[in-house]
Scaffold this motif. Structure first.
Motif, mmCIF file in Angstrom:
data_model
loop_
_atom_site.group_PDB
_atom_site.id
_atom_site.type_symbol
_atom_site.label_atom_id
_atom_site.label_comp_id
_atom_site.label_asym_id
_atom_site.label_seq_id
_atom_site.Cartn_x
_atom_site.Cartn_y
_atom_site.Cartn_z
ATOM 1 N N PHE A 59 0.819 -1.221 -0.065
ATOM 2 C CA PHE A 59 -0.109 0.102 -0.003
ATOM 3 C C PHE A 59 0.887 1.413 0.177
ATOM 4 N N LEU A 60 2.034 1.025 0.021
ATOM 5 C CA LEU A 60 3.062 2.273 0.074
ATOM 6 C C LEU A 60 3.488 2.515 -1.555
ATOM 7 N N TRP A 61 3.149 1.591 -2.446
ATOM 8 C CA TRP A 61 3.625 1.509 -3.698
ATOM 9 C C TRP A 61 2.568 2.478 -4.488
ATOM 10 N N LYS A 62 3.152 3.479 -5.306
ATOM 11 C CA LYS A 62 2.276 4.445 -6.103
ATOM 12 C C LYS A 62 1.250 3.780 -6.997
ATOM 13 N N HIS A 63 1.487 2.568 -7.396
ATOM 14 C CA HIS A 63 0.685 1.883 -8.360
ATOM 15 C C HIS A 63 -0.466 0.839 -7.867
ATOM 16 N N ALA A 64 -0.451 1.205 -6.488
ATOM 17 C CA ALA A 64 -1.283 0.416 -5.522
ATOM 18 C C ALA A 64 -2.736 0.514 -6.085
ATOM 19 N N ARG A 65 -3.403 1.356 -6.618
ATOM 20 C CA ARG A 65 -4.585 1.685 -7.121
ATOM 21 C C ARG A 65 -4.889 1.122 -8.373
ATOM 22 N N THR A 66 -4.031 0.868 -9.316
ATOM 23 C CA THR A 66 -4.130 0.453 -10.722
ATOM 24 C C THR A 66 -3.911 -1.124 -10.768
ATOM 25 N N PHE A 67 -3.113 -1.523 -9.707
ATOM 26 C CA PHE A 67 -2.737 -2.922 -9.801
ATOM 27 C C PHE A 67 -3.445 -3.530 -8.535
ATOM 28 N N LYS A 68 -3.726 -4.982 -8.682
ATOM 29 C CA LYS A 68 -4.136 -5.717 -7.650
ATOM 30 C C LYS A 68 -2.853 -6.806 -7.273
ATOM 31 N N PHE A 69 -3.225 -7.119 -5.932
ATOM 32 C CA PHE A 69 -2.309 -8.103 -5.572
ATOM 33 C C PHE A 69 -2.454 -9.274 -4.680
ATOM 34 N N GLU A 70 -1.534 -10.289 -4.718
ATOM 35 C CA GLU A 70 -1.911 -11.561 -4.174
ATOM 36 C C GLU A 70 -0.856 -11.834 -3.067
ATOM 37 N N LEU A 71 -0.997 -12.258 -2.079
ATOM 38 C CA LEU A 71 0.293 -12.687 -1.329
ATOM 39 C C LEU A 71 0.460 -14.306 -1.290
ATOM 40 N N ILE A 72 1.739 -14.545 -1.754
ATOM 41 C CA ILE A 72 2.057 -15.875 -2.107
ATOM 42 C C ILE A 72 3.034 -16.365 -1.091
ATOM 43 N N PRO A 73 2.324 -17.264 -0.096
ATOM 44 C CA PRO A 73 3.302 -17.795 0.888
ATOM 45 C C PRO A 73 4.466 -18.569 0.115
ATOM 46 N N VAL A 74 5.538 -18.718 0.959
ATOM 47 C CA VAL A 74 6.801 -19.529 0.197
ATOM 48 C C VAL A 74 7.333 -20.092 1.670
ATOM 49 N N GLN A 75 7.652 -21.421 1.660
ATOM 50 C CA GLN A 75 8.130 -22.219 2.573
ATOM 51 C C GLN A 75 9.347 -22.802 2.098
ATOM 52 N N CYS A 76 10.494 -22.582 2.850
ATOM 53 C CA CYS A 76 11.755 -23.211 2.649
ATOM 54 C C CYS A 76 12.421 -23.766 3.809
ATOM 55 N N TRP A 77 13.325 -24.549 3.694
ATOM 56 C CA TRP A 77 14.261 -25.044 4.865
ATOM 57 C C TRP A 77 15.323 -24.163 4.841
ATOM 58 N N VAL A 78 15.706 -23.690 6.188
ATOM 59 C CA VAL A 78 16.898 -23.190 6.156
ATOM 60 C C VAL A 78 17.690 -23.819 7.446
ATOM 61 N N VAL A 79 19.088 -23.730 7.382
ATOM 62 C CA VAL A 79 19.820 -24.154 8.599
ATOM 63 C C VAL A 79 19.808 -23.273 9.658
ATOM 64 N N GLY A 80 19.634 -23.628 10.907
ATOM 65 C CA GLY A 80 19.609 -22.948 11.979
ATOM 66 C C GLY A 80 20.779 -23.317 12.988
ATOM 67 N N PRO A 81 21.095 -22.581 14.078
ATOM 68 C CA PRO A 81 22.086 -23.171 14.917
ATOM 69 C C PRO A 81 21.515 -24.516 15.623
ATOM 70 N N ASP A 82 22.462 -25.390 15.924
ATOM 71 C CA ASP A 82 22.213 -26.694 16.532
ATOM 72 C C ASP A 82 22.108 -26.212 18.058
ATOM 73 N N PRO A 83 21.098 -26.775 18.973
ATOM 74 C CA PRO A 83 21.025 -26.607 20.230
ATOM 75 C C PRO A 83 22.235 -27.180 21.207
ATOM 76 N N ALA A 84 22.568 -26.345 22.134
ATOM 77 C CA ALA A 84 23.726 -26.630 23.101
ATOM 78 C C ALA A 84 23.493 -27.938 23.760
ATOM 79 N N TYR A 85 23.845 -28.891 23.750
ATOM 80 C CA TYR A 85 23.756 -30.165 24.500
ATOM 81 C C TYR A 85 25.022 -30.145 25.812
ATOM 82 N N PRO A 86 24.586 -30.404 26.952
ATOM 83 C CA PRO A 86 25.497 -30.734 27.951
ATOM 84 C C PRO A 86 26.610 -31.866 27.363
ATOM 85 N N PRO A 87 27.709 -32.074 27.870
ATOM 86 C CA PRO A 87 28.783 -32.981 27.270
ATOM 87 C C PRO A 87 28.077 -34.562 27.424
#
Length: 170
Positions: A59-87
């Motif tokens: 809605f901050l886009w200057k052409h928001a009144r002339t175009f319409k939009f659709e939200l496209i959900p995207v799921q992807c796997w990312v690598v996160g840090p491993d949890p710290a386990y005791p020795p």
């Protein structure tokens, strides 16, 4: 550790030509909104972590009144840090084995931690070599695994999207 991340893209279309965003079966050919508020292809599309961020950006886009939009959900796997386990935790022991021992010894240790029968997988000579290597880590594959050293498979970590609160407009 793999984490399933959900993000949103803004698909834009001209309502005089289409009734809805027409690229649902060919996402790579769709038209999206870029971070510079320009219509672009999939490679340069701006990604947003929440629906609200995406809507506000559109809605901050200057052409928001002339175009319409659709939200496209995207799921992807990312690598996160491993949890710290005791020795003394089984996953810490398995990580130490992974860093210092060959793959076959690591595989034997993981089978043992996950309560698999390894006596049928290897020859007696190989089992003896693996036992000698694993005794340095306090693992005796000839003995039954104690209950406190059991590793159970964990479900994948999924980041939940923000909960939306619906309010009634008067």
């Amino acid at each position: 550790m793999n984490i399933l991340r959900l993000s949103y893209l803004i698909g834009v279309y001209d309502p005089t030509k289409h009734d809805a965003w027409p690229w649902h079966f060919q996402y790579e050919y769709g038209q999206y909104l870029s971070a510079k508020h320009r219509v672009c292809g999939r490679e340069r599309a701006a990604e947003f972590s929440t629906e609200k961020e995406a809507r506000d950006f559109y809605f901050l886009w200057k052409h928001a009144r002339t175009f319409k939009f659709e939200l496209i959900p995207v799921q992807c796997w990312v690598v996160g840090p491993d949890p710290a386990y005791p020795p003394e935790h089984p996953k810490s022991i398995l990580k130490a084995i992974s860093e210092r021992e060959p793959y076959s010894v690591r595989l034997t240790a993981s089978f043992w931690f996950y309560a698999q029968d390894i006596s049928t997988l290897y020859s007696a000579r190989t089992l003896k070599k693996h036992r000698e290597a694993l005794l340095k880590y306090g693992i005796d594959i000839d003995q039954t695994r104690p209950a406190h050293l059991e590793i159970k498979p964990e479900p994948p970590v999924i980041q939940e999207p923000e909960k939306r609160v619906l309010t009634r407009v008067k």
